[in-house]
Design a protein around this motif. Structure first.
Motif, PDB file in Angstrom:
ATOM      1  N   ASP A  88      38.258 -39.601  65.827  1.00  0.00           N
ATOM      2  CA  ASP A  88      39.661 -40.016  65.651  1.00  0.00           C
ATOM      3  C   ASP A  88      39.749 -41.489  65.260  1.00  0.00           C
ATOM      4  N   PHE A  89      39.050 -42.337  66.007  1.00  0.00           N
ATOM      5  CA  PHE A  89      39.122 -43.779  65.764  1.00  0.00           C
ATOM      6  C   PHE A  89      38.417 -44.163  64.455  1.00  0.00           C
ATOM      7  N   ASP A  90      37.422 -43.386  64.064  1.00  0.00           N
ATOM      8  CA  ASP A  90      36.658 -43.663  62.846  1.00  0.00           C
ATOM      9  C   ASP A  90      37.492 -43.470  61.583  1.00  0.00           C
ATOM     10  N   ASN A  91      38.437 -42.547  61.627  1.00  0.00           N
ATOM     11  CA  ASN A  91      39.351 -42.308  60.505  1.00  0.00           C
ATOM     12  C   ASN A  91      38.598 -42.086  59.193  1.00  0.00           C
ATOM     13  N   LYS A 134      32.885 -49.857  62.688  1.00  0.00           N
ATOM     14  CA  LYS A 134      32.575 -49.376  64.031  1.00  0.00           C
ATOM     15  C   LYS A 134      32.786 -50.398  65.142  1.00  0.00           C
ATOM     16  N   ASP A 135      32.894 -51.686  64.803  1.00  0.00           N
ATOM     17  CA  ASP A 135      33.226 -52.638  65.863  1.00  0.00           C
ATOM     18  C   ASP A 135      34.580 -52.303  66.470  1.00  0.00           C
ATOM     19  N   ALA A 172      37.812 -49.625  70.681  1.00  0.00           N
ATOM     20  CA  ALA A 172      38.844 -48.660  71.048  1.00  0.00           C
ATOM     21  C   ALA A 172      38.311 -47.629  72.043  1.00  0.00           C
ATOM     22  N   LEU A 173      37.073 -47.186  71.855  1.00  0.00           N
ATOM     23  CA  LEU A 173      36.476 -46.218  72.778  1.00  0.00           C
ATOM     24  C   LEU A 173      36.323 -46.805  74.176  1.00  0.00           C
ATOM     25  N   ILE A 174      35.837 -48.046  74.232  1.00  0.00           N
ATOM     26  CA  ILE A 174      35.637 -48.701  75.535  1.00  0.00           C
ATOM     27  C   ILE A 174      36.967 -48.845  76.268  1.00  0.00           C
ATOM     28  N   GLU A 175      38.006 -49.219  75.532  1.00  0.00           N
ATOM     29  CA  GLU A 175      39.322 -49.361  76.160  1.00  0.00           C
ATOM     30  C   GLU A 175      39.895 -48.003  76.555  1.00  0.00           C
ATOM     31  N   TYR A 176      39.777 -47.026  75.679  1.00  0.00           N
ATOM     32  CA  TYR A 176      40.375 -45.711  75.939  1.00  0.00           C
ATOM     33  C   TYR A 176      39.754 -45.044  77.157  1.00  0.00           C
ATOM     34  N   LEU A 221      27.568 -50.891  68.672  1.00  0.00           N
ATOM     35  CA  LEU A 221      27.555 -51.138  67.231  1.00  0.00           C
ATOM     36  C   LEU A 221      26.133 -51.349  66.723  1.00  0.00           C
ATOM     37  N   GLU A 222      25.344 -52.125  67.440  1.00  0.00           N
ATOM     38  CA  GLU A 222      23.952 -52.362  67.029  1.00  0.00           C
ATOM     39  C   GLU A 222      23.164 -51.056  67.011  1.00  0.00           C
ATOM     40  N   ASP A 223      23.412 -50.206  67.997  1.00  0.00           N
ATOM     41  CA  ASP A 223      22.755 -48.901  68.023  1.00  0.00           C
ATOM     42  C   ASP A 223      23.155 -48.076  66.800  1.00  0.00           C
ATOM     43  N   TYR A 224      24.420 -48.127  66.447  1.00  0.00           N
ATOM     44  CA  TYR A 224      24.908 -47.409  65.260  1.00  0.00           C
ATOM     45  C   TYR A 224      24.253 -47.937  63.990  1.00  0.00           C
ATOM     46  N   ILE A 225      24.244 -49.248  63.834  1.00  0.00           N
ATOM     47  CA  ILE A 225      23.709 -49.866  62.619  1.00  0.00           C
ATOM     48  C   ILE A 225      22.229 -49.539  62.437  1.00  0.00           C
TER      49      ILE A 225
END
Length: 219
Positions: A49-52, A58-59, A64-68, A80-84
């Motif tokens: 959802d957040f990725d749109n 992804k930052d 948004a995930l951490i807050e949600y 983010l580093e893991d994603y990259i």
């Protein structure tokens, strides 16, 4: 006469949806100690959802995930580093990718990629699928400081391939940034619909890559 085929990357050659499903599944497992009691299904669903569809870097997605989910002990920068660094390990090609590229190469077409996105992130994904071994030019928007739908990035690709614009054909899944932008730059274009509803009628399209060869006869 078409002499060069230029492709978009995400959702054209790279099955980004399947790749993200695989990646988020593995990322959840890597960080499960921080993510419980959030279920894997919830984590993956909100990520999407957040990725749109890739239009949010992804930052912001991870913030948004951490807050949600009110995640503690884990930062957006760590995720983010893991994603990259690891997303390329989960890249999934669309069916018929290599058969199509092999046939185009055998028929002496020059090949290229124009993709909007981060550098070298997108290059790592291209290399993970071994697309670099087929391509005569690769343009990544962040590295070029130009992005689709700007016609300059299409013109640069054609110039690097050594052909006029009308000798090149662009294949992509975004109607505005790929199909219409290539047409506006005086290239031929084919829309990769991926079995989605067509944005307009009477345009050349494919759902699967193996349909491209026969479509070339109609350009």
């Amino acid at each position: 006469m078409i002499k060069a085929i230029i492709f978009d990357l995400d959702q054209t050659l790279l099955n980004r949806q399947a790749s993200l499903e695989s990646f988020t599944d593995a990322q959840y497992d890597r960080y499960i100690d921080y993510l419980t009691p959030v279920s894997k299904a919830e984590f993956k669903s909100k990520f999407m959802d957040f990725d749109n569809n890739g239009y949010v870097w992804k930052d912001k997605v991870y913030a948004a995930l951490i807050e949600y989910f009110n995640i503690r002990g884990l930062t957006k920068d760590e995720l983010l580093e893991d994603y990259i660094t690891t997303f390329c390990d989960y890249c999934v090609p669309f069916p018929y990718l290599y058969e199509t590229l092999d046939e185009l190469t055998a028929n002496n077409y020059k090949l290229g990629i124009i993709t909007n996105g981060k550098f070298p992130f997108q290059l790592h994904n291209i290399n993970a699928l071994k697309l670099d071994t087929y391509m005569d030019t690769i343009l990544i928007s962040e590295q070029e400081n130009i992005k689709k739908p700007n016609p300059l990035i299409f013109e640069k690709a054609a110039k690097q391939l050594g052909f006029a614009m009308h000798e090149c054909l662009f294949v992509g899944d975004n109607f505005e940034n790929d199909y219409q932008a290539a047409k506006n730059a005086d290239m031929h274009a084919i829309y990769k619909a991926n079995h989605q509803a067509m944005p307009t009628s009477n345009i050349p399209f494919i759902n699967n890559l193996d349909e491209l060869i026969s479509q070339l006869k109609n350009v």
